[in-house]
Design a protein around this motif. Structure first.
Motif, PDB file in Angstrom:
ATOM      1  N   GLU A 276      -3.350   2.006  -1.535  1.00 51.87           N
ATOM      2  CA  GLU A 276      -2.296   2.753  -2.223  1.00 51.87           C
ATOM      3  C   GLU A 276      -0.984   1.989  -2.269  1.00 51.87           C
ATOM      4  O   GLU A 276      -0.187   2.174  -3.178  1.00 51.87           O
ATOM      5  N   LYS A 277      -0.774   1.136  -1.274  1.00 50.52           N
ATOM      6  CA  LYS A 277       0.504   0.427  -1.168  1.00 50.52           C
ATOM      7  C   LYS A 277       0.244  -1.031  -0.799  1.00 50.52           C
ATOM      8  O   LYS A 277      -0.557  -1.329   0.074  1.00 50.52           O
ATOM      9  N   ILE A 278       0.952  -1.941  -1.463  1.00 51.65           N
ATOM     10  CA  ILE A 278       0.797  -3.367  -1.205  1.00 51.65           C
ATOM     11  C   ILE A 278       1.720  -3.765  -0.060  1.00 51.65           C
ATOM     12  O   ILE A 278       2.928  -3.550  -0.126  1.00 51.65           O
ATOM     13  N   SER A 279       1.132  -4.361   0.980  1.00 50.88           N
ATOM     14  CA  SER A 279       1.933  -4.795   2.130  1.00 50.88           C
ATOM     15  C   SER A 279       1.180  -5.864   2.908  1.00 50.88           C
ATOM     16  O   SER A 279      -0.011  -6.078   2.702  1.00 50.88           O
ATOM     17  N   GLY A 280       1.902  -6.553   3.792  1.00 56.77           N
ATOM     18  CA  GLY A 280       1.271  -7.513   4.693  1.00 56.77           C
ATOM     19  C   GLY A 280       0.879  -8.827   4.067  1.00 56.77           C
ATOM     20  O   GLY A 280       0.062  -9.555   4.631  1.00 56.77           O
ATOM     21  N   ILE A 281       1.444  -9.175   2.902  1.00 53.50           N
ATOM     22  CA  ILE A 281       1.036 -10.421   2.247  1.00 53.50           C
ATOM     23  C   ILE A 281       2.168 -11.442   2.143  1.00 53.50           C
ATOM     24  O   ILE A 281       1.981 -12.504   1.570  1.00 53.50           O
TER      25      ILE A 281
END
Length: 142
Positions: free
Chosen positions: A22-27
């Motif tokens: 649902e959410k883009i993170s950690g990249i």
């Protein structure tokens, strides 16, 4: 998505399709990432991709829930954007794609914006708005 992706620091291509994201993170630590596939998830915005915008060359984000195209100005190196089957319905949102300086290949079919137009009118309008395109919806522009 979580911070365990940070261990993939040398990765150039990453596929996270069909994961109910649902959410883009950690990249943000993926400095060498050139191709990212996030198709068939539950993503609603481009938020979270800013940190890789200087080097990401291809983004495959079809079959999501994107209605607003905010934040694409961060995509300095992006050449390929596949975002068919999303929820974009307004030309004002589509026009934000003009903020991507190197965009050459756009897949945008099956968004509400283009469903109410015949194919020829659609192509003509898009080419006028994005004159740098070389391919639209898998068909070369000549």
């Amino acid at each position: 998505m979580d911070n365990s992706l940070a261990t993939l620091i040398n990765i150039e291509k990453l596929s996270l399709s069909t994961n109910a994201i649902e959410k883009i993170s950690g990249i943000s630590s993926l400095r060498y990432l050139k191709i990212l596939s996030l198709s068939r998830n539950n993503i609603k915005t481009f938020s979270g991709l800013e940190a890789i915008g200087d080097h990401l060359e291809e983004l495959w984000i079809s079959y999501n829930l994107i209605e607003k195209i905010k934040g694409v100005s961060a995509f300095k190196a992006l050449r390929v954007l596949y975002m068919g089957n999303n929820l974009v319905k307004d030309w004002s949102e589509f026009n934000r794609l003009q903020e991507i300086p190197n965009l050459e290949d756009l897949l945008f079919i099956n968004n509400p914006l283009c469903e109410n137009m015949d194919a020829e009118s659609w192509r003509t309008d898009v080419i006028r708005r994005l004159p740098g395109l070389k391919k639209l919806d898998a068909i070369p522009i000549v």
